[in-house]
Design a protein around this motif. Structure first.
Motif, PDB file in Angstrom:
ATOM      1  N   ILE A 167       0.473  18.578   6.736  1.00 33.17           N
ATOM      2  CA  ILE A 167       0.692  17.868   5.767  1.00 33.17           C
ATOM      3  C   ILE A 167       2.422  17.717   5.644  1.00 33.17           C
ATOM      4  CG2 ILE A 167       0.777  17.859   3.229  1.00 33.17           C
ATOM      5  CD1 ILE A 167      -2.198  18.515   3.314  1.00 33.17           C
ATOM      6  N   LEU A 168       2.823  16.627   5.107  1.00 32.89           N
ATOM      7  CA  LEU A 168       4.293  16.319   5.035  1.00 32.89           C
ATOM      8  C   LEU A 168       4.660  15.962   3.297  1.00 32.89           C
ATOM      9  CD1 LEU A 168       5.209  14.344   8.188  1.00 32.89           C
ATOM     10  CD2 LEU A 168       5.554  16.714   7.632  1.00 32.89           C
ATOM     11  N   ASN A 169       3.690  15.314   2.788  1.00 37.09           N
ATOM     12  CA  ASN A 169       4.034  14.823   1.561  1.00 37.09           C
ATOM     13  C   ASN A 169       2.502  14.498   0.763  1.00 37.09           C
ATOM     14  OD1 ASN A 169       6.278  12.789   3.015  1.00 37.09           O
ATOM     15  ND2 ASN A 169       6.879  14.062   1.256  1.00 37.09           N
ATOM     16  N   GLN A 170       2.568  14.458  -0.606  1.00 38.50           N
ATOM     17  CA  GLN A 170       1.267  13.956  -1.120  1.00 38.50           C
ATOM     18  C   GLN A 170       1.651  13.002  -2.144  1.00 38.50           C
ATOM     19  OE1 GLN A 170       0.506  18.037  -2.845  1.00 38.50           O
ATOM     20  NE2 GLN A 170       1.216  17.180  -5.147  1.00 38.50           N
ATOM     21  N   LEU A 171       0.638  12.147  -2.634  1.00 35.39           N
ATOM     22  CA  LEU A 171       0.852  11.313  -3.722  1.00 35.39           C
ATOM     23  C   LEU A 171      -0.708  10.971  -4.270  1.00 35.39           C
ATOM     24  CD1 LEU A 171       0.627   7.815  -2.216  1.00 35.39           C
ATOM     25  CD2 LEU A 171       0.065   9.834  -0.737  1.00 35.39           C
ATOM     26  N   PRO A 172      -0.735  10.405  -5.483  1.00 31.90           N
ATOM     27  CA  PRO A 172      -2.087  10.235  -6.163  1.00 31.90           C
ATOM     28  C   PRO A 172      -2.746   9.185  -5.352  1.00 31.90           C
ATOM     29  CG  PRO A 172      -0.122   9.973  -7.646  1.00 31.90           C
ATOM     30  CD  PRO A 172       0.370  10.018  -6.393  1.00 31.90           C
ATOM     31  N   GLN A 173      -4.237   9.604  -5.065  1.00 32.16           N
ATOM     32  CA  GLN A 173      -5.007   8.750  -4.576  1.00 32.16           C
ATOM     33  C   GLN A 173      -5.217   7.436  -5.144  1.00 32.16           C
ATOM     34  OE1 GLN A 173      -7.935  10.383  -1.824  1.00 32.16           O
ATOM     35  NE2 GLN A 173      -9.455   9.061  -2.869  1.00 32.16           N
ATOM     36  N   GLN A 174      -4.947   7.354  -6.396  1.00 32.21           N
ATOM     37  CA  GLN A 174      -4.963   5.665  -7.027  1.00 32.21           C
ATOM     38  C   GLN A 174      -4.015   4.993  -6.347  1.00 32.21           C
ATOM     39  OE1 GLN A 174      -7.514   4.919  -9.381  1.00 32.21           O
ATOM     40  NE2 GLN A 174      -6.502   2.857  -8.955  1.00 32.21           N
ATOM     41  N   VAL A 175      -2.965   5.378  -5.937  1.00 33.69           N
ATOM     42  CA  VAL A 175      -1.848   4.626  -5.328  1.00 33.69           C
ATOM     43  C   VAL A 175      -2.314   3.990  -4.163  1.00 33.69           C
ATOM     44  CG1 VAL A 175       0.537   4.622  -4.041  1.00 33.69           C
ATOM     45  CG2 VAL A 175       0.163   5.892  -6.200  1.00 33.69           C
ATOM     46  N   LEU A 176      -3.250   4.441  -3.446  1.00 27.81           N
ATOM     47  CA  LEU A 176      -3.941   4.017  -2.048  1.00 27.81           C
ATOM     48  C   LEU A 176      -5.158   3.186  -2.707  1.00 27.81           C
ATOM     49  CD1 LEU A 176      -4.256   7.355   0.005  1.00 27.81           C
ATOM     50  CD2 LEU A 176      -2.406   5.594  -0.059  1.00 27.81           C
ATOM     51  N   ILE A 177      -5.581   3.202  -3.506  1.00 31.28           N
ATOM     52  CA  ILE A 177      -6.723   2.431  -4.215  1.00 31.28           C
ATOM     53  C   ILE A 177      -6.121   1.085  -4.491  1.00 31.28           C
ATOM     54  CG2 ILE A 177      -8.203   1.842  -6.083  1.00 31.28           C
ATOM     55  CD1 ILE A 177      -8.825   4.809  -6.140  1.00 31.28           C
ATOM     56  N   ASP A 178      -4.565   1.342  -5.262  1.00 28.35           N
ATOM     57  CA  ASP A 178      -4.086  -0.037  -5.733  1.00 28.35           C
ATOM     58  C   ASP A 178      -3.470  -0.616  -4.546  1.00 28.35           C
ATOM     59  OD1 ASP A 178      -4.589   0.881  -8.212  1.00 28.35           O
ATOM     60  OD2 ASP A 178      -2.515   1.786  -8.602  1.00 28.35           O
ATOM     61  N   LEU A 179      -3.249  -0.092  -3.494  1.00 28.25           N
ATOM     62  CA  LEU A 179      -2.690  -0.946  -2.239  1.00 28.25           C
ATOM     63  C   LEU A 179      -3.792  -1.105  -1.180  1.00 28.25           C
ATOM     64  CD1 LEU A 179       0.586   1.321  -2.017  1.00 28.25           C
ATOM     65  CD2 LEU A 179       0.431  -0.971  -2.703  1.00 28.25           C
ATOM     66  N   SER A 180      -5.102  -0.938  -1.656  1.00 27.74           N
ATOM     67  CA  SER A 180      -6.125  -1.137  -0.572  1.00 27.74           C
ATOM     68  C   SER A 180      -5.946  -2.413   0.153  1.00 27.74           C
ATOM     69  CB  SER A 180      -7.518  -0.887  -1.363  1.00 27.74           C
ATOM     70  OG  SER A 180      -7.599  -1.971  -2.159  1.00 27.74           O
ATOM     71  N   GLU A 181      -5.614  -3.548  -0.353  1.00 24.48           N
ATOM     72  CA  GLU A 181      -5.650  -4.715   0.330  1.00 24.48           C
ATOM     73  C   GLU A 181      -4.466  -4.600   1.345  1.00 24.48           C
ATOM     74  OE1 GLU A 181      -5.024  -9.583  -0.245  1.00 24.48           O
ATOM     75  OE2 GLU A 181      -5.457  -8.205  -2.166  1.00 24.48           O
ATOM     76  N   ASP A 182      -3.121  -4.248   0.751  1.00 23.18           N
ATOM     77  CA  ASP A 182      -2.360  -4.071   1.919  1.00 23.18           C
ATOM     78  C   ASP A 182      -2.337  -3.274   3.147  1.00 23.18           C
ATOM     79  OD1 ASP A 182      -0.876  -5.907   0.587  1.00 23.18           O
ATOM     80  OD2 ASP A 182       0.186  -4.592  -0.782  1.00 23.18           O
ATOM     81  N   LEU A 183      -3.260  -2.158   2.808  1.00 22.32           N
ATOM     82  CA  LEU A 183      -3.347  -0.832   3.824  1.00 22.32           C
ATOM     83  C   LEU A 183      -4.839  -1.226   4.627  1.00 22.32           C
ATOM     84  CD1 LEU A 183      -2.677   2.079   1.650  1.00 22.32           C
ATOM     85  CD2 LEU A 183      -1.457   1.336   3.766  1.00 22.32           C
ATOM     86  N   CYS A 184      -5.434  -2.277   4.318  1.00 22.69           N
ATOM     87  CA  CYS A 184      -6.856  -2.782   4.903  1.00 22.69           C
ATOM     88  C   CYS A 184      -7.828  -1.609   4.668  1.00 22.69           C
ATOM     89  CB  CYS A 184      -6.448  -3.068   6.426  1.00 22.69           C
ATOM     90  SG  CYS A 184      -7.736  -4.074   7.248  1.00 22.69           S
ATOM     91  N   ILE A 185      -8.008  -0.994   3.626  1.00 23.67           N
ATOM     92  CA  ILE A 185      -8.865  -0.123   3.451  1.00 23.67           C
ATOM     93  C   ILE A 185      -9.928  -0.547   2.217  1.00 23.67           C
ATOM     94  CG2 ILE A 185      -7.748   1.587   4.249  1.00 23.67           C
ATOM     95  CD1 ILE A 185      -6.930   2.542   1.540  1.00 23.67           C
TER      96      ILE A 185
END
Length: 220
Positions: A167-185
């Motif tokens: 692990i190098l960094n951490q972030l709120p998982q909600q950030v990934l949910i908000d970026l789900s379209e850009d991340l293709c997830i």
């Protein structure tokens, strides 16, 4: 400074990057037995492959650990979603039937899914997101943490695919949910890829997406 390095939040104006153009000298203070530091990267560009210097923490009373240089390929990223995994150990298990079997292009499956030594070598060059399943299907709690890092090694076992990671960094998982379209997830409105245990590889520049959203993946 805590043992977990936080992702630095930046402004969204990419025309005025806040990274210095020339190297600067800095004093780094590190505390704890297993801390990790990342050396300064001159003229950082998340759109190209780069070698990043990883400086492992030195065990108290022990000899210094060997510095490791890693060359990341930002064309793709590993995406792990593992049940209720907290990523507190050095490895985790992915079920074989969910390891590069879904949400991954056929081209990448053909290249990597067999997990040959050559495929593993390629996989290890991709940055990675380490996540646990959302707490509320398509949403999660504010304190639900996801991690950015890389795969150190992969072993095929009878009980699944064992993944060793850093692990190098951490972030709120909600950030990934908000970026789900850009991340293709993304997925259905009430059920996304973050709602199901699996390992996929995405042909997306993860670093670029995060930085455009204002999240730097290295705190230098």
């Amino acid at each position: 400074m805590s043992n977990d390095t936080q992702i630095a939040k930046t402004g969204n104006n990419l025309s005025q990057p806040d990274l210095p153009k020339q190297p600067i000298q800095a004093n780094l203070n590190q505390y704890g037995n297993d801390s990790t530091q990342i050396a300064y990267v001159q003229n950082y560009d998340g759109t190209i492959n780069q070698t990043v210097l990883i400086l492992p923490g030195c065990p108290v009373g022990g000899a210094p650990l060997v510095t490791q240089g890693l060359t990341f390929n930002y064309d793709c990223f590993n995406f792990f979603v593992i049940g209720t995994e907290q990523y507190t150990e050095s490895s985790f298990i992915v079920p074989k039937n969910r390891a590069l079997t879904e949400s991954t292009s056929q081209e990448i499956k053909d290249q990597c899914a067999a997990l040959t030594p050559e495929a593993i070598a390629i996989i290890k060059t991709y940055p990675a997101l380490f996540c646990s399943e959302n707490h509320h299907f398509a949403t999660t709690d504010p304190d639900h943490i996801a991690y950015y890092g890389y795969v150190k090694d992969i072993k095929i076992q009878d009980n699944g695919i064992k993944v060793y990671f850093q692990i190098l960094n951490q972030l709120p998982q909600q950030v990934l949910i908000d970026l789900s379209e850009d991340l293709c997830i993304g997925g259905a409105r009430a059920f996304t890829e973050l709602s199901r245990t699996h390992w996929a590889i995405k042909r997306i520049n993860l670093v670029e997406v995060l930085e455009r959203a204002g999240y730097r993946v290295f705190k230098l």
